[in-house]
Design a protein around this motif. Structure first.
Motif, PDB file in Angstrom:
ATOM      1  N   TYR A 119      15.922 105.823  64.071  1.00  0.00           N
ATOM      2  CA  TYR A 119      17.081 104.862  63.020  1.00  0.00           C
ATOM      3  C   TYR A 119      18.130 104.377  63.993  1.00  0.00           C
ATOM      4  O   TYR A 119      19.091 104.388  65.402  1.00  0.00           O
ATOM      5  N   PRO A 120      18.098 102.752  63.644  1.00  0.00           N
ATOM      6  CA  PRO A 120      19.701 102.262  63.788  1.00  0.00           C
ATOM      7  C   PRO A 120      20.620 103.084  64.008  1.00  0.00           C
ATOM      8  O   PRO A 120      21.874 102.761  65.697  1.00  0.00           O
ATOM      9  N   ASP A 121      20.866 104.424  63.230  1.00  0.00           N
ATOM     10  CA  ASP A 121      22.404 105.443  64.019  1.00  0.00           C
ATOM     11  C   ASP A 121      22.187 106.849  64.443  1.00  0.00           C
ATOM     12  O   ASP A 121      22.833 107.312  64.555  1.00  0.00           O
ATOM     13  N   GLU A 122      20.558 106.444  64.923  1.00  0.00           N
ATOM     14  CA  GLU A 122      20.390 107.996  66.187  1.00  0.00           C
ATOM     15  C   GLU A 122      21.608 108.063  66.927  1.00  0.00           C
ATOM     16  O   GLU A 122      22.455 107.102  67.609  1.00  0.00           O
ATOM     17  N   LYS A 123      21.679 109.275  66.654  1.00  0.00           N
ATOM     18  CA  LYS A 123      22.139 109.790  68.140  1.00  0.00           C
ATOM     19  C   LYS A 123      22.247 110.936  68.243  1.00  0.00           C
ATOM     20  O   LYS A 123      21.485 111.823  68.198  1.00  0.00           O
ATOM     21  N   ILE A 124      22.704 110.718  70.103  1.00  0.00           N
ATOM     22  CA  ILE A 124      22.376 112.046  70.946  1.00  0.00           C
ATOM     23  C   ILE A 124      23.085 112.658  71.596  1.00  0.00           C
ATOM     24  O   ILE A 124      23.568 111.767  72.511  1.00  0.00           O
ATOM     25  N   THR A 125      23.573 113.917  71.498  1.00  0.00           N
ATOM     26  CA  THR A 125      24.789 114.728  71.911  1.00  0.00           C
ATOM     27  C   THR A 125      24.582 115.385  72.692  1.00  0.00           C
ATOM     28  O   THR A 125      23.612 116.054  72.788  1.00  0.00           O
TER      29      THR A 125
END
Length: 150
Positions: A119-125
């Protein structure tokens, strides 16, 4: 759903579900009610395949697990593996999982959480297990990798 399908056998019916078609999915339920020949399964890219590609790693040495709506002995399984990949939920969150692994005595461990992948607001931490408290927040549509550093 089964009642609807059975009443409309003369029509083409499409069932669209989220998740990975062969990993704790609706496919198991459908296979209990219909033959392979009656089903045409069209998968997308799996969430774990996507996450590993985003971090530039292979996943062949990882144990795939789900704690999404179910329990798994992930700490015990992790003890025998290079790493594990978990589908999580709002009870078995990345924070809870990381805390349990930390409390089991593991220190040389990296946690990677993928949220809203593709998704456009993908987040990988990325978090070192010693800093697992940073994961004490709300997560959305996620899965996590727990891997030994050495």
């Amino acid at each position: 759903m089964i009642e609807f399908i059975n009443k409309n056998r003369d029509r083409k019916i499409c069932i669209i579900v989220s998740g990975d078609t062969g990993f704790y999915s609706l496919l198991s339920f459908l296979r209990e009610n219909y033959s392979k020949e009656e089903l045409n399964v069209i998968p997308g890219i799996s969430s774990y395949q996507y996450l590993f590609s985003r971090i530039g790693e292979v996943w062949q040495d990882y144990k795939l697990l789900s704690v999404h709506g179910r329990e798994a002995e992930y700490v015990e399984i992790f003890s025998k593996e290079k790493g594990i990949l978990l589908l999580t939920d709002n009870i078995n969150t990345p924070y809870v999982i990381a805390k349990n692994i930390y409390e089991a005595g593991y220190r040389d461990v990296e946690i990677i959480v993928g949220e809203k992948l593709s998704y456009p607001d993908e987040k990988i931490t990325f978090v070192d297990i010693k800093e697992y408290k940073k994961l004490n927040r709300e997560f959305f549509i996620n899965l996590m990798i727990v891997r030994k550093k050495s």
